[in-house]
Write an enzyme that holds these catalytic residues in place. Structure first.
Site, PDB file in Angstrom:
ATOM      1  N   ARG A  31       3.116  -1.279  10.756  1.00  0.00           N
ATOM      2  CA  ARG A  31       4.219  -1.366  11.706  1.00  0.00           C
ATOM      3  C   ARG A  31       4.581  -2.768  12.211  1.00  0.00           C
ATOM      4  NH1 ARG A  31       1.679   3.614  14.777  1.00  0.00           N
ATOM      5  NH2 ARG A  31      -0.092   2.616  13.732  1.00  0.00           N
ATOM      6  N   ASP A  84      -3.440   4.342  -1.997  1.00  0.00           N
ATOM      7  CA  ASP A  84      -4.397   4.825  -0.989  1.00  0.00           C
ATOM      8  C   ASP A  84      -4.419   6.356  -0.991  1.00  0.00           C
ATOM      9  OD1 ASP A  84      -5.947   5.153   1.289  1.00  0.00           O
ATOM     10  OD2 ASP A  84      -4.369   4.531   2.679  1.00  0.00           O
ATOM     11  N   LYS A 139      -7.487   8.187  -1.452  1.00  0.00           N
ATOM     12  CA  LYS A 139      -8.794   8.629  -0.921  1.00  0.00           C
ATOM     13  C   LYS A 139      -9.367   9.851  -1.645  1.00  0.00           C
ATOM     14  CE  LYS A 139      -7.897   6.962   3.809  1.00  0.00           C
ATOM     15  NZ  LYS A 139      -6.467   6.628   3.769  1.00  0.00           N
ATOM     16  N   ASP A 153     -13.915  14.631  -4.717  1.00  0.00           N
ATOM     17  CA  ASP A 153     -14.050  15.908  -5.437  1.00  0.00           C
ATOM     18  C   ASP A 153     -15.309  15.821  -6.291  1.00  0.00           C
ATOM     19  OD1 ASP A 153     -13.460  18.391  -6.782  1.00  0.00           O
ATOM     20  OD2 ASP A 153     -11.328  18.025  -6.441  1.00  0.00           O
ATOM     21  N   LYS A 182       0.850  -1.189   0.000  1.00  0.00           N
ATOM     22  CA  LYS A 182       0.000   0.000   0.000  1.00  0.00           C
ATOM     23  C   LYS A 182       0.884   1.237   0.000  1.00  0.00           C
ATOM     24  CE  LYS A 182      -2.401   1.699   3.731  1.00  0.00           C
ATOM     25  NZ  LYS A 182      -2.343   3.173   3.812  1.00  0.00           N
ATOM     26  N   THR A 214     -11.769   6.167  10.732  1.00  0.00           N
ATOM     27  CA  THR A 214     -11.789   5.694  12.123  1.00  0.00           C
ATOM     28  C   THR A 214     -11.383   6.805  13.098  1.00  0.00           C
ATOM     29  OG1 THR A 214      -9.651   4.726  11.619  1.00  0.00           O
ATOM     30  CG2 THR A 214     -11.492   3.219  11.801  1.00  0.00           C
TER      31      THR A 214
HETATM   32  O1  C5P Z   1       1.079   0.482  11.131  1.00  0.00           O
HETATM   33  P1  C5P Z   1      -0.351   0.054  11.046  1.00  0.00           P
HETATM   34  O2  C5P Z   1      -0.522  -1.455  10.907  1.00  0.00           O
HETATM   35  O3  C5P Z   1      -1.222   0.632  12.128  1.00  0.00           O
HETATM   36  O4  C5P Z   1      -0.835   0.665   9.634  1.00  0.00           O
HETATM   37  C1  C5P Z   1      -2.164   0.591   9.201  1.00  0.00           C
HETATM   38  C2  C5P Z   1      -2.311   1.319   7.894  1.00  0.00           C
HETATM   39  O5  C5P Z   1      -3.688   1.375   7.551  1.00  0.00           O
HETATM   40  C3  C5P Z   1      -1.822   2.770   7.902  1.00  0.00           C
HETATM   41  O6  C5P Z   1      -1.327   3.069   6.587  1.00  0.00           O
HETATM   42  C4  C5P Z   1      -3.082   3.554   8.205  1.00  0.00           C
HETATM   43  O7  C5P Z   1      -3.023   4.851   7.695  1.00  0.00           O
HETATM   44  C5  C5P Z   1      -4.124   2.728   7.462  1.00  0.00           C
HETATM   45  N1  C5P Z   1      -5.508   2.879   7.944  1.00  0.00           N
HETATM   46  C6  C5P Z   1      -5.889   2.625   9.242  1.00  0.00           C
HETATM   47  N2  C5P Z   1      -7.193   2.777   9.623  1.00  0.00           N
HETATM   48  C7  C5P Z   1      -8.113   3.159   8.736  1.00  0.00           C
HETATM   49  C8  C5P Z   1      -7.748   3.418   7.413  1.00  0.00           C
HETATM   50  C9  C5P Z   1      -6.417   3.259   7.048  1.00  0.00           C
HETATM   51  O8  C5P Z   1      -5.058   2.240  10.064  1.00  0.00           O
HETATM   52  N3  C5P Z   1      -9.361   3.254   9.106  1.00  0.00           N
END
Ligand code: C5P
Length: 232
Positions: A211, A59, A61, A64, A32, A119
């Site tokens: 992460r 990603d 998003k 417009d 992603k 979220t």
């Molecule tokens: O590091 P981590 O596993 O928390 O990363 C989750 C990824 O998913 C990040 O790129 C975050 O921006 C994205 N994301 C999220 N929650 C959402 C939409 C996207 O954590 N509702």
């Protein structure tokens, strides 16, 4: 549709991204690319990662007027990404225009996924800032059903919502779910989390994991553990 693990490559530069991807000598994970990396490095980063053989979820998003989104989506489909997304809040007309723009002359197109309510948006903020007074989970399901009506392929949602989305929008409507952690790893800033195994059980189609893989001492081992738990 096969289940897959998507690695959130939340890096600031191409250099860091390639240093990370270089760990993977055997498999080519689905990656992603988010706004930070895309705005820093431009379309070249997409072409380069594609050339290395990875599938890409871009990603960005989009949100417009329908005509602008349609034209922007046409550019993204020309970049040969595999999945991209937009905000369902842009209305059904905007989502339909996006699909049109995304469809290539040969009829093929990347998957198109909708973001419902972020979220980071609470019930309180939605009511006060956005003047939306329905319960948040109903708003999420309503936006998901709008996305299905517009012909989109699925939504980004919490793994904990995936079963409900499948129930109301159909089994083949995709759920792409972040917020995944191993049972023994730290939550970071994520609140409503689940393990890859649990996400599989609930019925997520794709998990987005950042992460726990990117910051792991051994990213390849962490990725393989995710795949083993989620895909089996
Ligand atoms: O590091 P981590 O596993 O928390 O990363 C989750 C990824 O998913 C990040 O790129 C975050 O921006 C994205 N994301 C999220 N929650 C959402 C939409 C996207 O954590 N509702």
């Amino acid at each position: 549709m096969g289940k897959d693990v998507i690695i959130a490559c939340d890096f600031a530069t191409a250099e860091q991204t390639f240093a990370f991807l270089d760990h993977f000598t055997e498999e080519k994970p689905y990656v992603k690319i988010g706004m930070e990396l895309f705005y820093a490095e431009g379309p070249a980063i997409v072409r380069e990662i594609k050339k290395r053989g990875h599938k890409i979820f871009l990603d960005l998003k989009l949100h417009d007027i329908p005509n602008t989104v349609k034209k922007a989506m046409a550019v993204l489909s020309g970049l040969d990404v595999d999945m991209c997304n937009l905000h369902a809040a842009g209305t059904i007309a905007m989502m339909e225009a996006a699909l049109e723009g995304l469809t290539r002359p040969d009829g093929s197109r990347p998957l198109l996924i909708a973001v419902t309510q972020l979220t980071s948006t609470s019930q309180e903020r939605m009511e006060e800032d956005l003047m939306i007074h329905a319960p948040l989970d109903q708003v999420v399901m309503h936006y998901a059903s709008n996305a299905a009506k517009a012909g989109l392929d699925g939504v980004v949602c919490s793994p904990l919502e995936a079963a409900k989305v499948h129930e109301s929008c159909g089994k083949s409507f995709l759920t792409v779910t972040p917020g995944v952690r191993f049972a023994d790893s730290k939550a970071d800033d994520q609140v409503r989390i689940t393990t890859p195994a649990k996400a599989k059980e609930i019925g997520s189609d794709y998990i987005v994991v950042g992460r726990p893989i990117t910051q792991a001492e051994d990213p390849v081992a962490a990725y393989r553990r995710c795949v083993a738990e989620f895909v089996g």
